[in-house]
Design a protein around this motif. Structure first.
Motif, mmCIF file in Angstrom:
data_model
loop_
_atom_site.group_PDB
_atom_site.id
_atom_site.type_symbol
_atom_site.label_atom_id
_atom_site.label_comp_id
_atom_site.label_asym_id
_atom_site.label_seq_id
_atom_site.Cartn_x
_atom_site.Cartn_y
_atom_site.Cartn_z
ATOM 1 N N MET A 1 0.683 -1.224 0.045
ATOM 2 C CA MET A 1 -0.098 -0.030 -0.087
ATOM 3 C C MET A 1 0.789 1.359 -0.077
ATOM 4 N N THR A 2 0.434 2.103 -0.623
ATOM 5 C CA THR A 2 1.097 3.547 -0.661
ATOM 6 C C THR A 2 0.948 4.437 0.469
ATOM 7 N N ASN A 3 -0.112 4.368 1.179
ATOM 8 C CA ASN A 3 -0.392 5.059 2.399
ATOM 9 C C ASN A 3 -1.064 4.076 3.372
ATOM 10 N N ALA A 4 -1.009 4.516 4.719
ATOM 11 C CA ALA A 4 -1.379 4.018 5.810
ATOM 12 C C ALA A 4 -2.867 3.504 5.580
ATOM 13 N N PRO A 5 -3.372 2.431 5.515
ATOM 14 C CA PRO A 5 -4.907 2.097 5.417
ATOM 15 C C PRO A 5 -5.628 2.616 6.568
ATOM 16 N N THR A 6 -6.997 2.829 6.262
ATOM 17 C CA THR A 6 -8.059 3.333 7.546
ATOM 18 C C THR A 6 -7.817 2.198 8.591
ATOM 19 N N PRO A 7 -7.834 2.452 9.653
ATOM 20 C CA PRO A 7 -7.639 1.578 10.778
ATOM 21 C C PRO A 7 -8.722 0.486 10.738
ATOM 22 N N THR A 8 -8.277 -0.852 10.791
ATOM 23 C CA THR A 8 -9.442 -1.980 10.977
ATOM 24 C C THR A 8 -10.307 -1.873 12.215
ATOM 25 N N ARG A 9 -11.365 -1.697 12.375
ATOM 26 C CA ARG A 9 -12.030 -2.070 13.500
ATOM 27 C C ARG A 9 -11.791 -3.514 14.280
ATOM 28 N N GLY A 10 -12.040 -3.465 15.367
ATOM 29 C CA GLY A 10 -11.821 -4.758 16.130
ATOM 30 C C GLY A 10 -11.086 -4.791 17.639
ATOM 31 N N LEU A 11 -10.860 -5.874 18.007
ATOM 32 C CA LEU A 11 -10.024 -5.857 19.223
ATOM 33 C C LEU A 11 -8.476 -5.855 19.040
ATOM 34 N N SER A 12 -7.946 -4.806 19.816
ATOM 35 C CA SER A 12 -6.516 -4.665 19.602
ATOM 36 C C SER A 12 -5.626 -5.632 20.590
ATOM 37 N N LEU A 13 -4.701 -6.535 20.029
ATOM 38 C CA LEU A 13 -3.921 -7.367 20.726
ATOM 39 C C LEU A 13 -2.261 -6.790 21.039
ATOM 40 N N GLY A 14 -2.203 -5.377 20.464
ATOM 41 C CA GLY A 14 -0.967 -4.717 20.858
ATOM 42 C C GLY A 14 -0.389 -4.733 19.469
ATOM 43 N N ARG A 15 0.902 -4.739 19.455
ATOM 44 C CA ARG A 15 1.888 -4.342 18.158
ATOM 45 C C ARG A 15 2.921 -5.214 18.116
ATOM 46 N N VAL A 16 3.096 -5.550 16.718
ATOM 47 C CA VAL A 16 4.269 -6.623 16.298
ATOM 48 C C VAL A 16 4.779 -6.003 15.129
ATOM 49 N N PHE A 17 6.080 -5.840 15.160
ATOM 50 C CA PHE A 17 7.045 -5.192 14.213
ATOM 51 C C PHE A 17 6.403 -3.630 13.799
ATOM 52 N N GLY A 18 5.784 -2.956 14.813
ATOM 53 C CA GLY A 18 5.318 -1.873 14.474
ATOM 54 C C GLY A 18 3.990 -1.625 13.965
ATOM 55 N N GLY A 19 3.422 -2.597 13.593
ATOM 56 C CA GLY A 19 1.881 -2.930 12.979
ATOM 57 C C GLY A 19 0.999 -3.169 14.199
ATOM 58 N N ARG A 20 -0.302 -2.667 14.186
ATOM 59 C CA ARG A 20 -1.461 -2.886 15.018
ATOM 60 C C ARG A 20 -1.796 -4.533 14.730
ATOM 61 N N VAL A 21 -2.046 -5.289 15.942
ATOM 62 C CA VAL A 21 -2.688 -6.530 15.850
ATOM 63 C C VAL A 21 -4.107 -6.583 15.947
ATOM 64 N N ILE A 22 -4.853 -7.199 15.059
ATOM 65 C CA ILE A 22 -6.323 -6.584 15.208
ATOM 66 C C ILE A 22 -6.973 -8.082 14.997
ATOM 67 N N VAL A 23 -8.107 -8.330 15.784
ATOM 68 C CA VAL A 23 -9.056 -9.526 15.551
ATOM 69 C C VAL A 23 -10.358 -9.046 15.322
ATOM 70 N N GLN A 24 -10.774 -9.058 14.344
ATOM 71 C CA GLN A 24 -12.401 -8.723 13.741
ATOM 72 C C GLN A 24 -13.329 -9.615 14.514
ATOM 73 N N PRO A 25 -14.437 -8.941 14.831
ATOM 74 C CA PRO A 25 -15.357 -9.546 15.422
ATOM 75 C C PRO A 25 -15.888 -10.815 14.754
ATOM 76 N N SER A 26 -15.988 -10.690 13.303
ATOM 77 C CA SER A 26 -16.352 -11.794 12.635
ATOM 78 C C SER A 26 -15.531 -12.889 12.687
ATOM 79 N N THR A 27 -14.363 -12.902 13.344
ATOM 80 C CA THR A 27 -13.574 -14.162 13.564
ATOM 81 C C THR A 27 -14.177 -14.870 14.609
ATOM 82 N N LEU A 28 -14.917 -14.382 15.616
ATOM 83 C CA LEU A 28 -15.631 -15.114 16.522
ATOM 84 C C LEU A 28 -16.685 -16.145 15.732
ATOM 85 N N LEU A 29 -17.415 -15.567 14.568
ATOM 86 C CA LEU A 29 -18.085 -16.341 13.892
ATOM 87 C C LEU A 29 -17.390 -17.768 13.402
#
Length: 380
Positions: A1-29
């Motif tokens: 990607m050329t620019n930082a994407p719009t932040p994904t909504r979901g449960l944040s588990l912190g950061r790894v290698f500078g990027g956010r780790v996100i679990v989307q609610p649909s993952t529960l399904l």
């Protein structure tokens, strides 16, 4: 990607290698669906015990997917790319990072890192099982229904399957991105690589369904519900993703043929203190349709179509300054003639509303003027 994407909504588990780790609610399904599939595999009864075991196995599978995605992030970071997000989704996961100036090497190695991580996890699990030190019953979990060795054995199989599946040479699998990178490196055409890998992904989508459903038929039995659900789920993931990549490649492939140079109107640079007559003479000699007015330090400050000077009476050309016909240009509204594709689109977004034209340069000299409206039409 050329620019930082719009932040994904979901449960944040912190950061790894500078990027956010996100679990989307649909993952529960998907966790619930996988738990059901694992619990009823082989026609078993669905009850509290089997569903809990299925849920544990589903969680371990998603943990393996997370390691897979983190490996992509690690590879991207190793190439100096900014990692934006590592996201677990309904269908597995994805990793986003800065893809400006992408090369076949970066694309291929980053894609390959995921399956390699799963193979390494499987190898570590195999070594642990071979040691014989894991035959411990987890009495605290389901009254001994699971053992440490059983969990590790499942993780070995799960990671081998993840690695093998993602290594298939078709989009959206990582193997498809590797195939894309190889074709890109050989032909120099990135979007030809995408098209080939996308068609391969379509073929694989059909082939996987045929194998999943054909195996029980070859054994002389009808496919079970578990097998039917898996076949449908796999097809629902692979076919749309491959088809979407194919459409994108066709559009972006056409855009790659659009450059600032192919859209420009020939222009000639003229110093600010020139007269209308001098500007017309220089434009006629160069076969230019536009004039770019330069400041004292040689920077473009304005432009005008040569035809616009027809509004100035001919007898005034030798003495008339160009201020009467010149339209101002903001400083920096210039692009190279070779600018194309995504970079051309980025420049359009940056300058839209600030100017209606760019000056076009080639080999350090101004050769034309391109209208942003023409660029927008060409990129649509």
């Amino acid at each position: 990607m050329t620019n930082a994407p719009t932040p994904t909504r979901g449960l944040s588990l912190g950061r790894v290698f500078g990027g956010r780790v996100i679990v989307q609610p649909s993952t529960l399904l998907m966790l619930v669906l996988l738990a059901f599939l694992f619990a009823t595999n082989g026609g078993g009864d669905l009850d509290r015990r089997t569903f809990t075991v299925g849920l544990v196995l589903a969680l371990l599978l998603f943990a393996s997917v997370l390691v897979h995605e983190i490996a992509h992030a690690a590879a991207a970071r190793a190439f100096g790319r900014q990692v934006h997000e590592v996201v677990l989704t309904l269908w597995g996961g994805h990793t986003t990072f800065d893809a400006r100036g992408m090369t076949p090497m970066v694309s291929g190695v980053t894609a390959l890192a995921g399956p390699v991580a799963n193979v390494l996890l499987a190898a570590l699990g195999g070594l642990a099982l071979a040691s014989g030190a894991l035959d411990i019953t987890l009495f605290s979990l389901l009254a001994g229904d699971l053992t440490v060795a059983g969990i590790v054995r499942y993780l070995v199989y799960a990671n081998l399957i993840l690695a093998a599946f993602n290594a298939l040479p078709g989009i959206p699998m990582d193997g498809g991105r590797v195939l894309e990178a190889i074709v890109w490196a050989v032909t120099g055409d990135r979007y030809r690589g995408v098209r080939i890998a996308a068609w391969a992904g379509r073929v694989i989508a059909i082939a996987v369904v045929l194998v999943v459903l054909g195996y029980p038929l070859a054994q002389g039995r009808s496919p079970q519900l578990f097998e039917l659900l898996w076949a449908g789920l796999i097809f629902a993931i692979l076919w749309p993703a491959a088809s979407g990549a194919l459409r994108t490649a066709e559009v972006l492939g056409r855009r790659e043929g659009v450059t600032a140079g192919t859209l420009m109107v020939p222009a000639v640079p003229v110093r600010f203190n020139a007269t209308v007559e001098s500007a017309r003479q220089q434009a006629d000699a160069a076969g230019a349709q536009e004039v770019v007015v330069l400041t004292a330090d040689g920077v473009p400050a304005g432009h005008f179509p040569v035809a616009l000077t027809d509004a100035v009476p001919a007898e005034q050309w030798p003495s008339a300054s160009m201020q009467s016909v010149t339209m101002p240009l903001p400083r920096g509204a210039a692009v190279p003639a070779s600018l194309t594709g995504a970079d051309l689109e980025l420049a359009l977004r940056e300058w839209w509303g600030r100017t209606d034209v760019w000056t076009v340069a080639q080999d350090g000299r101004i050769v034309g003027v391109v209208r942003l409206g023409d660029v927008m039409k060409a990129l649509q």
